[in-house]
Design an enzyme around this catalytic site. Structure first.
Site, short mmCIF file in Angstrom:
data_model
loop_
_atom_site.label_atom_id
_atom_site.label_comp_id
_atom_site.label_asym_id
_atom_site.label_seq_id
_atom_site.Cartn_x
_atom_site.Cartn_y
_atom_site.Cartn_z
N SER A 112 0.82 -1.21 0.00
CA SER A 112 0.00 0.00 0.00
C SER A 112 0.86 1.27 0.00
CB SER A 112 -0.90 0.01 1.24
OG SER A 112 -1.67 -1.17 1.30
N1 SAH Z 1 -1.11 -4.67 3.77
C1 SAH Z 1 -0.50 -5.10 2.56
C2 SAH Z 1 -1.43 -4.89 1.39
C3 SAH Z 1 -1.35 -6.02 0.47
S1 SAH Z 1 -2.51 -5.99 -0.87
C4 SAH Z 1 0.82 -4.41 2.32
O1 SAH Z 1 1.00 -3.27 2.77
O2 SAH Z 1 1.70 -4.99 1.67
C5 SAH Z 1 -3.85 -6.92 -0.21
C6 SAH Z 1 -3.59 -8.34 0.14
O3 SAH Z 1 -4.85 -8.94 0.45
C7 SAH Z 1 -2.99 -9.21 -0.97
O4 SAH Z 1 -1.81 -9.78 -0.51
C8 SAH Z 1 -4.06 -10.27 -1.24
O5 SAH Z 1 -3.52 -11.54 -1.56
C9 SAH Z 1 -4.80 -10.30 0.08
N2 SAH Z 1 -6.17 -10.85 -0.01
C10 SAH Z 1 -7.06 -10.75 -1.02
N3 SAH Z 1 -8.20 -11.40 -0.71
C11 SAH Z 1 -8.02 -11.92 0.53
C12 SAH Z 1 -8.85 -12.70 1.38
N4 SAH Z 1 -10.07 -13.09 1.05
N5 SAH Z 1 -8.34 -13.06 2.59
C13 SAH Z 1 -7.09 -12.69 2.97
N6 SAH Z 1 -6.27 -11.95 2.20
C14 SAH Z 1 -6.73 -11.57 0.99
#
Ligand code: SAH
Length: 219
Positions: free
Chosen positions: A72
């Protein structure tokens, strides 16, 4: 290249541009909580991006990570962290571990962090990274974050870092009374919502527009 030129001063340089990021992108947009600002300084965002992205780690953007996902934007991490109103003693749940960057910021701000990620390879990489950085107050789970983590509930605060079509009901149920849930809701551009659990029920405030990768609904 720049690493070669700067040699032993490279880390100091990264620290300097991290503090610029905090001033120009985060404080300038109104984030004030001193604990959040300190956590954003303490956590090296460049440790959570791919090697080719290290010199861009303190720019004002999300960046690609493995699995077609993103780390993010720093301002959004700071804003969401501030909205959780953490004082230090809380138990927090994060949905969407991704790179582990937001997880690291939360681990600095709260007593206990629980984080759920759908993609096993991302969860494993984040676990290794955060252990290497000496972060001990985090537990990881691979699975569908829409179900929360019932065995570890209730939580003082929950943050969802992927966009849900609707707020997953389990998350509201796993919040303590007085707890805060921060979640992007919608498809395409999403509405960032702050939801507070009161004796009368869940109270929702709309904060701003955001763009997150979608919360995947496994079949
Ligand atoms: N907080 C993270 C953001 C990653 S993007 C950072 O700063 O790096 C969002 C993440 O949510 C991705 O890794 C994706 O695989 C995950 N995601 C998507 N759907 C999901 C679900 N149903 N349960 C858990 N994680 C999920």
């Amino acid at each position: 290249m720049i690493q070669k030129i700067l040699g032993q001063h490279y880390d100091a340089y990264l620290g300097f541009i991290r503090r610029q990021m905090i001033k120009d992108q985060i404080e300038a947009r109104g984030v004030k909580d001193p604990r959040v600002l300190a956590a954003m300084d303490k956590v090296c965002r460049h440790c959570f991006v791919t090697e080719d992205m290290v010199t861009r780690a303190y720019e004002d953007y999300p960046l690609p990570i493995a699995g077609g996902q993103t780390i993010s934007q720093p301002y959004i991490v700071a804003l969401m962290s501030e909205l959780l109103e953490l004082k230090g003693g809380e138990r927090v749940l994060e949905i969407g571990t991704g790179s582990g960057y937001q997880t690291a910021v939360l681990s600095e701000l709260a007593a206990e962090v629980r984080t759920v990620e759908l993609l096993p390879e991302l969860s494993a990489a984040a676990r290794e990274k955060l252990a290497g950085l000496g972060r001990k107050n985090i537990k990881f789970r691979v699975g569908d974050g829409a179900a929360g983590w019932p065995e570890e509930a209730p939580f003082d605060a929950i943050v969802v870092t992927c966009a849900a079509r609707e707020v997953p009901p389990a998350l509201g149920q796993q919040l303590k009374e007085g707890g805060r849930l921060v979640v992007p809701v919608g498809v395409g551009t999403q509405d960032l919502r702050l939801i507070r659990k009161t004796p009368a029920g869940l109270e929702t405030t709309s904060v701003c527009s955001v763009r997150f990768v979608p919360l995947v609904e496994p079949k």
